[in-house]
Each structure stands twice: as structure tokens, then as C-alpha cells.
Design an enzyme around this catalytic site. Sequence first.
Site, short mmCIF file in Angstrom:
data_model
loop_
_atom_site.label_atom_id
_atom_site.label_comp_id
_atom_site.label_asym_id
_atom_site.label_seq_id
_atom_site.Cartn_x
_atom_site.Cartn_y
_atom_site.Cartn_z
N CYS A 2 24.35 35.36 -11.94
CA CYS A 2 23.69 35.74 -13.19
C CYS A 2 22.75 36.91 -12.92
O CYS A 2 22.15 37.01 -11.85
CB CYS A 2 22.87 34.62 -13.80
SG CYS A 2 23.78 33.14 -14.14
N ARG A 27 27.00 40.24 -10.42
CA ARG A 27 26.34 38.94 -10.18
C ARG A 27 26.94 37.82 -11.03
O ARG A 27 26.65 36.64 -10.81
CB ARG A 27 24.84 39.04 -10.50
CG ARG A 27 24.11 40.07 -9.69
CD ARG A 27 22.67 40.10 -10.12
NE ARG A 27 21.99 38.88 -9.73
CZ ARG A 27 21.36 38.72 -8.58
NH1 ARG A 27 21.32 39.70 -7.71
NH2 ARG A 27 20.78 37.59 -8.29
N TRP A 74 27.09 33.74 -14.90
CA TRP A 74 28.11 33.08 -14.09
C TRP A 74 27.85 31.59 -14.32
O TRP A 74 26.85 31.05 -13.85
CB TRP A 74 27.93 33.45 -12.62
CG TRP A 74 29.02 32.94 -11.73
CD1 TRP A 74 30.19 33.56 -11.42
CD2 TRP A 74 29.03 31.70 -11.01
NE1 TRP A 74 30.92 32.77 -10.57
CE2 TRP A 74 30.25 31.63 -10.30
CE3 TRP A 74 28.14 30.62 -10.91
CZ2 TRP A 74 30.59 30.55 -9.49
CZ3 TRP A 74 28.49 29.53 -10.10
CH2 TRP A 74 29.70 29.52 -9.40
N ASN A 100 18.16 32.70 -14.40
CA ASN A 100 19.10 32.73 -13.28
C ASN A 100 18.67 31.60 -12.35
O ASN A 100 17.51 31.55 -11.95
CB ASN A 100 18.97 34.12 -12.61
CG ASN A 100 19.76 34.24 -11.33
OD1 ASN A 100 20.58 33.38 -11.01
ND2 ASN A 100 19.53 35.32 -10.61
N GLY A 101 19.58 30.68 -12.03
CA GLY A 101 19.22 29.55 -11.16
C GLY A 101 19.66 28.25 -11.80
O GLY A 101 20.46 28.23 -12.75
N GLU A 483 38.51 36.52 8.17
CA GLU A 483 37.97 37.49 7.22
C GLU A 483 39.10 38.17 6.44
O GLU A 483 38.99 38.36 5.22
CB GLU A 483 37.09 38.51 7.97
CG GLU A 483 36.55 39.65 7.15
CD GLU A 483 35.65 39.24 5.98
OE1 GLU A 483 35.30 38.05 5.86
OE2 GLU A 483 35.33 40.12 5.17
N LYS A 487 39.48 38.01 2.40
CA LYS A 487 39.57 39.20 1.54
C LYS A 487 40.76 39.08 0.60
O LYS A 487 40.64 39.35 -0.59
CB LYS A 487 39.71 40.49 2.36
CG LYS A 487 38.48 40.99 3.09
CD LYS A 487 37.37 41.51 2.22
CE LYS A 487 36.45 40.44 1.76
NZ LYS A 487 35.39 39.99 2.62
N GLU A 490 40.26 36.28 -2.13
CA GLU A 490 39.24 36.60 -3.13
C GLU A 490 39.73 37.52 -4.23
O GLU A 490 39.41 37.32 -5.38
CB GLU A 490 38.06 37.33 -2.45
CG GLU A 490 37.10 36.45 -1.74
CD GLU A 490 35.91 37.27 -1.25
OE1 GLU A 490 36.11 38.17 -0.42
OE2 GLU A 490 34.80 37.01 -1.71
N HIS A 506 50.60 24.26 16.30
CA HIS A 506 50.09 22.89 16.08
C HIS A 506 50.15 22.51 14.60
O HIS A 506 49.49 21.57 14.18
CB HIS A 506 48.66 22.77 16.60
CG HIS A 506 48.57 22.98 18.07
ND1 HIS A 506 49.04 22.07 18.99
CD2 HIS A 506 48.11 24.03 18.79
CE1 HIS A 506 48.84 22.54 20.21
NE2 HIS A 506 48.29 23.74 20.12
N LYS A 605 28.82 38.11 -6.78
CA LYS A 605 28.43 38.74 -5.54
C LYS A 605 27.39 37.92 -4.78
O LYS A 605 27.45 37.77 -3.58
CB LYS A 605 27.88 40.13 -5.85
CG LYS A 605 27.42 40.93 -4.65
CD LYS A 605 28.60 41.45 -3.89
CE LYS A 605 28.21 42.21 -2.65
NZ LYS A 605 29.34 42.25 -1.70
O1 M6R Z 1 25.11 37.73 0.51
P1 M6R Z 1 25.68 36.84 1.58
O2 M6R Z 1 26.16 37.60 2.76
O3 M6R Z 1 24.79 35.72 1.96
O4 M6R Z 1 26.96 36.19 0.88
C1 M6R Z 1 27.71 35.21 1.53
C2 M6R Z 1 29.01 34.99 0.80
O5 M6R Z 1 28.79 34.53 -0.48
C3 M6R Z 1 29.85 36.27 0.75
O6 M6R Z 1 30.10 36.78 2.02
C4 M6R Z 1 31.19 36.01 0.04
O7 M6R Z 1 31.99 35.17 0.81
C5 M6R Z 1 31.87 37.34 -0.25
N1 M6R Z 1 32.44 37.31 -1.55
C6 M6R Z 1 32.90 37.68 0.75
O8 M6R Z 1 33.65 38.80 0.41
#
Ligand code: M6R
Length: 610
Positions: A2, A27, A74, A100-101, A483, A487, A490, A506, A605
Amino acid sequence: MCGIVGYIGHRNSIPILIEGLKRLEYRGYDSAGLGIIRENACTVIKQEGKVSQLEDKIEKEKISSPLGIAHTRWATHGVPNEINAHPHVNSSGKLCLVHNGIIENYAVLKIGLQKQGYEFYSETDTEVLVKLIDTFLKMKNNLFDAVRFALNKVEGTYGIAVTSADEPDKIVVAKKGSPLVIGIGDDENFIASDVNALIAHTSQVVYLEDGEIAAVYNNKFEAKTIEDEEIEKEIQQVAFDIEDISKGEFPHFMLKEIMEQPGSVKNSFRGRLLFEEGSSKLGGLQGYEDRISQSRRIIICACGTSWHAALVAEYMIEQFARIPVEVEYASEFRYRNPVLTPEDTCIFISQSGETADTLAAMKEAKRRGALVLGVCNVVGSSIARESEAGVYIHAGPEIGVASTKAFTSQLVVLALITVLIARRRHMSIIDGQNILRELDLIPGKIAEILQQNDKIKEIAQNFINAKNFLYLGRGYNFPVALEGALKLKEISYIHAEGYPAAEMKHGPIALIDNNMPSVFITPKDSVYEKVISNIEEVKARNGKILAIACTSDDKIDSLVDYAIKIPDTMRIFMPLLTVIPLQLLAYHIAVGKGLNVDQPRNLAKSVTVE
Ligand code: M6R
């Protein structure tokens, strides 16, 4: 999660609020709304969907006001629709709130309010808060105190902005666990959850701390704690400008941020390499070097991509500094009963510096006496301020929801921390110097890989219809496999899993057929031949293979369907190179599928809720 923005001054607030919301849309982007004060009343306009849809709706209304607050959501409590969108208002419609929260005790508060005759129109915790403030406003007749008293009854997290049509000279803001920044203008002031929303108007900002509340007027602000103590707030200068948060010539922030990596990586080590001593200079750790290098154990906590960086750091620190390292998901760490002593150092990695789980884990580690360090990108963020010492990664603002340049900058800073500790323990000056010399070459090597963008785009077209993917790597490249898979998941919504290559036999090998592509990360290292055997195993089952291999590897091309070549480097820096093609691969597959890579579905984000 948010985004909040607000304006009070001499201009029409609406274009400023809409522009600010667009900058905060990363956000949260499932619904948006704004509330302005005009003619002694509050006008609220809300819309399900993106900020641009809200903008279209507002244009038809032909309204203006020099005071307004706005929100991009969000969803946490209640589905994303117009009713649940913020702002929320009291029964008279004069009191208007964006939040927000999460108000954790909202259910109990709601029952109490219902007993007093309050009715609720939405499923949100935020509507409970605005009505709670309303009860105190009736008693106090003063917005600032009403908000303050209400917040003393609240459990949970909030960054809020509140206006009242009866007090049209101010916006009241408060923070606990969710960020809130005041932007200082000339006869006008701004509020936002993130400086990105106000950098177009001012670079002078004031960060609220947890438990603080402020009344923001057009020409001043007054801050207190919610316990009513007077406080002095320092005005700070933001170190980036509007260019840094614009897409420029790129179609997406994600591509811009991938392409920026030669520069962002360099910024992460600029001025921090002590070639002569074979060590690093990290101002934020000054005075803590002995305590860190004498730690009994190092625990690294993070979430998502930052957690993958932590896994790479485990290899780095154990190889060079010889201190046992444990890597934990922050969300798990905070709720178990971790054994910590003052001889332990805990490192918390976060791009945003606002991730709720990481922040809570940090507070828990601090409570238990461990040394608490932060590795953050966002300057002045909650995690940066909560840590005892720490290092900024200086990657510059990262807007794309999928983290890219922050990851590589985190790796650089973690390598610098490793060298700093290792040089105080067993590492020779020559080894330290060799590492620094190689690090200095990494930006150029990343630039070489980025030149293959067109080739990677072409390869990506072959995978657009894939339903599942396997990413496999070993040692330093196992976290890169995780990672790469993250990517892809996501932004393309293709199911992908990362594994240590040797684990394949395994279980995951059962998945392999000609519809299941595998990405192998196969640099020329001590386990190269073993990974080649795994490639043979996949080939024998008709699996399609893409390899990320070293330029010097001329054997790989005949073994796999596609190969992307990267320059050679030391093992410690391999992840900085191998991750680049994986970022581009995910990007081009998602774009090829016609998806919005900067705002993938269901994600935000900055995850400021649990
Ligand atoms: O801001 P942060 O690095 O603490 O965020 C952690 C995760 O939320 C963040 O890395 C998330 O997994 C991303 N969308 C990855 O691309």
C-alpha cells in the site's frame, strides 16, 4: 504494501496525488482512491484497479482542492473492490483516513464500536480505525489528539494520514511499522510512504519513527510521540533525483534496472576498496569490526531475493572468514525460539528496509543481545534505522517488483563484509588484494553479458509456453538457481523450482520430459564434471536444456540445446555474473507472454505486512 500520499498547500492537490500514487504503485495496485477537503466537506473517490483508472474517473468530476490524501492498495482485509479501497470515512463523511499496515486487534475494537452504535460498510481494519478516531474526536474536538488517543488503543502496524473537514489546515500522520515521510516544500508540504512519491517536488524530508505522530500544515509541521512527548525532528536531504526513478528509454523498470547493473555494482564498492591493505572500508561498521570478526556465529535473516543473497554470503563467509553461518527466513526466525548470545552477529538484509518479517526478526535478535547489522538499499528505512550498525548497498532506487540490481549490490556488500572479517582472521593480504582486483573487474564483465540481451530474448521465445522449469546449480550457484526460479515465477507465472544440481536425482528427475526445460548453471569449477553428468541425465530423458556456462567452455555447446556464455571469474563472484542471464531470461519470457513485469499479479514491492 500500500502506498500513501498527501498534499497541503497552494496548488490543486489532485494531480500531485495522482502522480504520487503512480510512483507508489509498485507498493500495491489492486485499487486506489483519494479524499480531498472542499467546501467544508470531504469528497472521496475510489476505484478498483490501477491508478490510471482512478485518474480517468476523477477527470470526469472536475474538482480541485489544496488539501488531499490518497492511497494505492494491496488488499489484506477484504477483497480488492471499490468499497474496501481507501480512504475510509466516519459516518458524517467528514473524517477521512488512508492506512498502510494491519490493525491486529480490529475485530475486538469493531465489536466495541458496534456496541456504541457504529455501523460498518467495508470488510477492512482501516474502517475500524477511522471510526475509533471518530469516538475520540467527539470527546476531544481536536483531530491531532483524537488520532493520538485512538492509536494508543491499537495493536498492529500503521502508516496513516488523516484529514477532517472541520480542520482543513492540516493532515495528521503517524507511523508504527509502516513507513511515513514528510516532504518539506515552500508554503506547501507533502506526506508519503516513500520519498519516490514526493521527490519531484522536494528533496527535503523528515522521516517519522515508530510511535510518532505529526500535524502537517502548509508552512510547518509539529511532531510528538503518541504518548504526548515533544520531539525535535531533523530535516534530511534525499540523495537521488527524479531521473533515478524514471524509466527513461526503457519499456519497463525491470529492464532498466537489469541494464543498470554495471553502474549499480560499481556504486556498491566505490570508495570501499583498500587495495593496499587487501581489505575493505565500511564506514557503517566502524567501531564494530572486532566484535563482528570475533563472533562465535553469524546468522543472516532475510526474505525472498535478499534471502538468496544471504545464502551466497554463507558460502562467502564460511570459505574466507571461517565463522559458522546460519541463514534463516526472517518469518521463521521471529517466531521460533532462537538461541542467541552477545557473541553472535545477526545480519538482516533487505532492499526496501521495510519488510515486516525482517524488521520483526531484527527486533527479536536485538532483544536477545546479539549484535544486529543491517544491509539495506533504501536510506533511512526502518531496518537501517533499527540496526546498531550496517552498510547501505547504494544500488539506487529499485522500482520493478522483481528485485534485480539490489541482489547484485547485496552480493557486493556481503563480499566486502566477508573480506573485512576475513582479513582480521586468516586471510592473507595477497588473497584480499586478489579478491578486490577481481571485484573491480566485475562491472565490465556484467556489461559483456548484457550485450547478449538480443540473444537471450531469442532463446526466451522458445520457453514462453513452458508450464514448469527446473533451475540447477551447485555451491555458490545453488542460491542463484533459487533466484533464477523466483524471478521466473514472479513475473511469468510459470512454475519453477531451484535445486542443488546433485539433488535432482533424489526426486525432481521424475518431472523431466520434453516439456520440462532445465536451466543448468555450469561454471568451470571443481564440480563442473559432476554437473555435466547431471546434464547427461536430463538429456537421456529428453529434457530441454539451457546452460549458463563460461566463455572458455567449448564442450557445453554440443551437450545442450541453448548456451549463454559468461566471462570467467573467482568463485566468490560467480553469482554476480550467472544471475544476469537468468534475470534477462525471466524478463523476456514474461514480456513474450504479454505480462506486466513491473507489477506482477498479487505481489507488491515492499511487504510491510506479515
Ligand atoms: O525489500 P526486501 O529485500 O526485504 O524484500 C524481500 C522480498 O520481499 C523480495 O526480495 C521479493 O522476494 C522480491 N519480489 C523478489 O524479486
